[in-house]
Design an enzyme around this catalytic site. Sequence first.
Site, PDB file in Angstrom:
ATOM      1  N   ASP A  11       0.865  -1.183   0.000  1.00 15.97           N
ATOM      2  CA  ASP A  11       0.000   0.000   0.000  1.00 15.97           C
ATOM      3  C   ASP A  11       0.898   1.227   0.000  1.00 15.97           C
ATOM      4  O   ASP A  11       1.733   1.391   0.897  1.00 15.97           O
ATOM      5  CB  ASP A  11      -0.885   0.030   1.245  1.00 15.97           C
ATOM      6  CG  ASP A  11      -1.991  -1.010   1.205  1.00 15.97           C
ATOM      7  OD1 ASP A  11      -2.307  -1.497   0.102  1.00 15.97           O
ATOM      8  OD2 ASP A  11      -2.533  -1.337   2.270  1.00 15.97           O
ATOM      9  N   ASP A 130     -13.761  -3.655  -1.416  1.00 19.61           N
ATOM     10  CA  ASP A 130     -13.562  -3.351   0.000  1.00 19.61           C
ATOM     11  C   ASP A 130     -14.901  -3.554   0.699  1.00 19.61           C
ATOM     12  O   ASP A 130     -15.860  -2.812   0.444  1.00 19.61           O
ATOM     13  CB  ASP A 130     -13.073  -1.917   0.190  1.00 19.61           C
ATOM     14  CG  ASP A 130     -11.678  -1.709  -0.396  1.00 19.61           C
ATOM     15  OD1 ASP A 130     -10.927  -2.701  -0.509  1.00 19.61           O
ATOM     16  OD2 ASP A 130     -11.345  -0.560  -0.742  1.00 19.61           O
TER      17      ASP A 130
END
Length: 256
Positions: A11, A130
Amino acid sequence: MVALRLIPCLDVAHGRVVKGVNFVNLRDSGDPVELACRYSDEGADELVFLDIRASVENRNTLVDLVSRTAKSVKIPFTVGGGIDSVSSINDLLRAGADKVSLNSSAVRNPDLISKSSREFGNQCIVIAIDARRKVNKFGEWEVYVKGGRENTGIDVLSWAKKVEELGAGEILLTSMDGDGTQNGYDLNLTESVANIVDIPVIASGGAGSLEDIFDVFKEGRASAALLASLLHDKKLTLKEIKTFLLEKKLSIRPYE
């Protein structure tokens, strides 16, 4: 039998690898190119590089960083974050990415999934979902976008089935409730999605132990496990994970 995969996730925000808990409280975890090389050398099956600020700040993923990272590793590499057009996908694939991950843009414009799948092949198109549990609703999850900041109200299982029909080649499924906690994957979520689609599901969010990873393959029916803080914090190594899973008789590419 197709080998199960272990995939470190990088990330990235502002050019650095970061990791938080439940998508917030981000902390620095290192240089993305250095970590990509390290995990590649340690036996990762693939890598995922997500520019987690891109969709929030409405800018494209940094092609230069993708290019430098991709040139440094020899394993398949997925890129995501702020990708909202066929031309953006083309730029990233030309820069060295093997696959692209679409999230907010796919929800906003589902036709992008089918267009990009036709243009580049569905093997290049990963849809990131998500997911967060509905309050007081067991077995129900909603899709979030904008880096987990916006609830779409879309049912996760319905969306997973739809993206498969539109041409997605793979689903990257993140439990927002488990993200960064190291308390275990959401096995109910992972299995529920894996049971309704015929494309691979990459489980993400919550890996904290060898048993967690084994369980998401065995019980969650995941095709791949995404690993982040567990590796970044050096709690476990890929060699240790692969050795354990091989001892458990799972189909894993051996550590080399």
